[in-house]
Design a protein around this motif. Sequence first.
Motif, mmCIF file in Angstrom:
data_model
loop_
_atom_site.group_PDB
_atom_site.id
_atom_site.type_symbol
_atom_site.label_atom_id
_atom_site.label_comp_id
_atom_site.label_asym_id
_atom_site.label_seq_id
_atom_site.Cartn_x
_atom_site.Cartn_y
_atom_site.Cartn_z
ATOM 1 N N ARG A 111 0.836 -1.207 0.000
ATOM 2 C CA ARG A 111 0.000 0.000 0.000
ATOM 3 C C ARG A 111 0.872 1.258 0.000
ATOM 4 N NH1 ARG A 111 -2.858 -2.923 3.932
ATOM 5 N NH2 ARG A 111 -2.050 -1.587 5.600
ATOM 6 N N TRP A 112 1.961 1.214 0.791
ATOM 7 C CA TRP A 112 2.878 2.351 0.842
ATOM 8 C C TRP A 112 3.534 2.585 -0.518
ATOM 9 C CZ3 TRP A 112 8.312 1.713 0.391
ATOM 10 C CH2 TRP A 112 9.030 2.909 0.520
ATOM 11 N N MET A 113 4.021 1.509 -1.163
ATOM 12 C CA MET A 113 4.662 1.634 -2.471
ATOM 13 C C MET A 113 3.685 2.153 -3.522
ATOM 14 S SD MET A 113 6.916 -1.885 -2.484
ATOM 15 C CE MET A 113 7.359 -1.756 -4.208
ATOM 16 N N LYS A 114 2.469 1.629 -3.467
ATOM 17 C CA LYS A 114 1.451 2.050 -4.434
ATOM 18 C C LYS A 114 1.115 3.529 -4.255
ATOM 19 C CE LYS A 114 -2.948 0.449 -6.356
ATOM 20 N NZ LYS A 114 -4.045 -0.544 -6.201
ATOM 21 N N ASP A 115 1.032 3.971 -2.999
ATOM 22 C CA ASP A 115 0.746 5.379 -2.722
ATOM 23 C C ASP A 115 1.865 6.271 -3.261
ATOM 24 O OD1 ASP A 115 -0.733 7.545 -1.192
ATOM 25 O OD2 ASP A 115 1.201 7.636 -0.172
ATOM 26 N N LYS A 116 3.133 5.840 -3.089
ATOM 27 C CA LYS A 116 4.263 6.598 -3.613
ATOM 28 C C LYS A 116 4.184 6.709 -5.131
ATOM 29 C CE LYS A 116 6.619 7.609 0.100
ATOM 30 N NZ LYS A 116 6.876 9.016 0.491
ATOM 31 N N ASP A 117 3.855 5.598 -5.802
ATOM 32 C CA ASP A 117 3.744 5.598 -7.270
ATOM 33 C C ASP A 117 2.616 6.516 -7.738
ATOM 34 O OD1 ASP A 117 5.869 3.912 -7.551
ATOM 35 O OD2 ASP A 117 4.679 2.089 -7.801
ATOM 36 N N HIS A 118 1.491 6.494 -7.007
ATOM 37 C CA HIS A 118 0.376 7.379 -7.362
ATOM 38 C C HIS A 118 0.792 8.845 -7.267
ATOM 39 C CE1 HIS A 118 -3.198 5.208 -8.436
ATOM 40 N NE2 HIS A 118 -3.120 4.406 -7.397
ATOM 41 N N LYS A 119 1.485 9.194 -6.186
ATOM 42 C CA LYS A 119 1.866 10.592 -5.977
ATOM 43 C C LYS A 119 2.881 11.058 -7.010
ATOM 44 C CE LYS A 119 0.820 10.716 -1.036
ATOM 45 N NZ LYS A 119 1.354 10.710 0.344
ATOM 46 N N VAL A 120 3.895 10.223 -7.288
ATOM 47 C CA VAL A 120 4.911 10.600 -8.276
ATOM 48 C C VAL A 120 4.295 10.723 -9.663
ATOM 49 C CG1 VAL A 120 6.989 9.802 -9.479
ATOM 50 C CG2 VAL A 120 6.868 9.670 -6.992
ATOM 51 N N SER A 121 3.445 9.757 -10.048
ATOM 52 C CA SER A 121 2.823 9.802 -11.372
ATOM 53 C C SER A 121 1.929 11.027 -11.517
ATOM 54 C CB SER A 121 2.025 8.521 -11.640
ATOM 55 O OG SER A 121 0.994 8.338 -10.683
ATOM 56 N N ARG A 122 1.186 11.379 -10.447
ATOM 57 C CA ARG A 122 0.333 12.570 -10.488
ATOM 58 C C ARG A 122 1.175 13.836 -10.655
ATOM 59 N NH1 ARG A 122 -3.422 14.042 -12.645
ATOM 60 N NH2 ARG A 122 -4.429 12.098 -12.001
ATOM 61 N N GLN A 123 2.319 13.919 -9.960
ATOM 62 C CA GLN A 123 3.196 15.088 -10.070
ATOM 63 C C GLN A 123 3.778 15.205 -11.479
ATOM 64 O OE1 GLN A 123 6.018 14.317 -6.959
ATOM 65 N NE2 GLN A 123 4.595 14.843 -5.309
ATOM 66 N N ILE A 124 4.149 14.071 -12.067
ATOM 67 C CA ILE A 124 4.713 14.083 -13.424
ATOM 68 C C ILE A 124 3.673 14.571 -14.437
ATOM 69 C CG2 ILE A 124 5.539 12.599 -15.309
ATOM 70 C CD1 ILE A 124 6.941 10.899 -13.128
ATOM 71 N N VAL A 125 2.460 14.049 -14.341
ATOM 72 C CA VAL A 125 1.412 14.451 -15.283
ATOM 73 C C VAL A 125 1.042 15.916 -15.083
ATOM 74 C CG1 VAL A 125 -0.986 14.047 -15.992
ATOM 75 C CG2 VAL A 125 0.526 12.108 -15.559
ATOM 76 N N HIS A 175 14.700 -5.332 -7.089
ATOM 77 C CA HIS A 175 13.873 -6.499 -7.385
ATOM 78 C C HIS A 175 12.526 -6.477 -6.666
ATOM 79 C CE1 HIS A 175 16.575 -8.956 -9.893
ATOM 80 N NE2 HIS A 175 17.521 -8.307 -9.258
ATOM 81 N N THR A 176 12.280 -5.483 -5.818
ATOM 82 C CA THR A 176 10.982 -5.411 -5.154
ATOM 83 C C THR A 176 10.217 -4.141 -5.506
ATOM 84 O OG1 THR A 176 12.043 -4.420 -3.207
ATOM 85 C CG2 THR A 176 11.696 -6.816 -3.185
ATOM 86 N N TRP A 177 10.822 -3.265 -6.323
ATOM 87 C CA TRP A 177 10.127 -2.038 -6.701
ATOM 88 C C TRP A 177 9.431 -2.226 -8.047
ATOM 89 C CZ3 TRP A 177 9.594 1.785 -3.278
ATOM 90 C CH2 TRP A 177 8.879 2.911 -3.714
ATOM 91 N N SER A 178 8.186 -1.757 -8.125
ATOM 92 C CA SER A 178 7.395 -1.972 -9.334
ATOM 93 C C SER A 178 7.546 -0.798 -10.296
ATOM 94 C CB SER A 178 5.918 -2.168 -8.969
ATOM 95 O OG SER A 178 5.140 -2.321 -10.137
ATOM 96 N N PHE A 179 8.526 -0.866 -11.185
ATOM 97 C CA PHE A 179 8.685 0.157 -12.209
ATOM 98 C C PHE A 179 7.510 0.110 -13.185
ATOM 99 C CE2 PHE A 179 12.996 -0.720 -10.746
ATOM 100 C CZ PHE A 179 13.497 0.554 -10.551
ATOM 101 N N HIS A 180 7.026 -1.099 -13.451
ATOM 102 C CA HIS A 180 5.907 -1.250 -14.382
ATOM 103 C C HIS A 180 4.667 -0.547 -13.849
ATOM 104 C CE1 HIS A 180 2.339 -3.347 -16.054
ATOM 105 N NE2 HIS A 180 3.028 -3.233 -17.164
ATOM 106 N N ARG A 181 4.402 -0.674 -12.551
ATOM 107 C CA ARG A 181 3.217 -0.031 -11.976
ATOM 108 C C ARG A 181 3.315 1.490 -12.095
ATOM 109 N NH1 ARG A 181 2.352 -1.842 -6.214
ATOM 110 N NH2 ARG A 181 4.153 -0.515 -5.828
ATOM 111 N N LEU A 182 4.498 2.038 -11.820
ATOM 112 C CA LEU A 182 4.667 3.485 -11.917
ATOM 113 C C LEU A 182 4.436 3.972 -13.340
ATOM 114 C CD1 LEU A 182 5.380 6.243 -10.840
ATOM 115 C CD2 LEU A 182 7.812 5.640 -10.989
#
Length: 359
Positions: free
Chosen positions: A232-246, A280-287
């Motif tokens: 959940r923490w990793m997913k939240d980080k990806d959501h925030k970074v992707s939103r900032q990029i867009v 090996h545990t970070w989801s680059f694909h999800r981001l």
Amino acid sequence: MSQTITVKVKLLPIREQAQLLKQSSLEYIKVMNTLVYEMVEAKQITKKSTKDIDANIPSAVKNQAIKDAKSVFTTKVKKSKYTIIPILKKPVCVWNNQNYSFDFTHISIPLMVEGKSTRMKIRALLVDKSGRNFSLLKHKLGTLRITEKSGKWVAQISVTIPTTEKKGTKILGVDLGLKVPAVAITDDGKVRFFGNGRENKYRKRKFRSVRKKLGKQKKVNAIRRLDDKEQRWMKDKDHKVSRQIVNFAIENKISVIRLEQLTNIRQTTRTSRKNEKSLHTWSFHRLSTFIEYKANVAGVKVEYVNPAYTSQTCPQCSVRNKVKDRRYVCPCGFEKHRDLVGAMNIRYAPVVGGNSQSA
């Protein structure tokens, strides 16, 4: 043009409603598994109607189960030449958009009460502080999928959003990594770094340390809860970074975002021994997926480029140089942050598939 996304809504059912949801979910997956099994046995889609299905769920849900079973058989079983035969285990129930309603405070769905289909209103909670989910749910609603996990019920509503592709050829190159989660540069030289790689690695180490202690104590359930918390923490980080990029792309009137094609990144990316576990545990694909769907909603096109040598090639003279630290230095005099060099080259790298905007 349109984009279909899923909006999650927290449900707060009373005890009786939770029991009915549980019963409906178990019946639904039982029907789905039975129908798929029958199709596998017959080697074709079987003709079934709601009258042929003996289950304690409303007819509307039976119809949806028949439709979903056909889809599973066609897209997974038949396509894999019968090597993949999925079996649903997680309780879930699905209603199409003609059989439920949502008024932003309650979801109204048909459930079986004493053998009769009865419409029930279940309290719903939108926890999005930005109000973005409110605006999304004003668009065309699709299927409703309700699931339960650890006693908590969640509604997943598919929403179709009309999009308009932005005109123009302004391009944003984005490089994804560990030490710097993302760095972006426009074709007119505006730069932005996103995320905190140092904080991310610290949090990952903490999770690993706690997981190791729990493992020694053989606390399996505690480890599962910790894994869920980390995801959940990793997913939240990806959501925030992707939103900032867009948002950065929108502010700069970008029409195209270019990302690296991340296939086999774990085998090809640069890393050190101390970064290997994080890689090996970070989801680059999800981001990258989050960036793509958020960009599409905003009308910004996403293209994927060949990642070969993007962080080694000098953007000024095109000579390849191996980099030992975070600073990229070329004999021609060019000097920049290593990840920024990657983003600069991504802007002009060959697009996978060949369909690209001109840079």
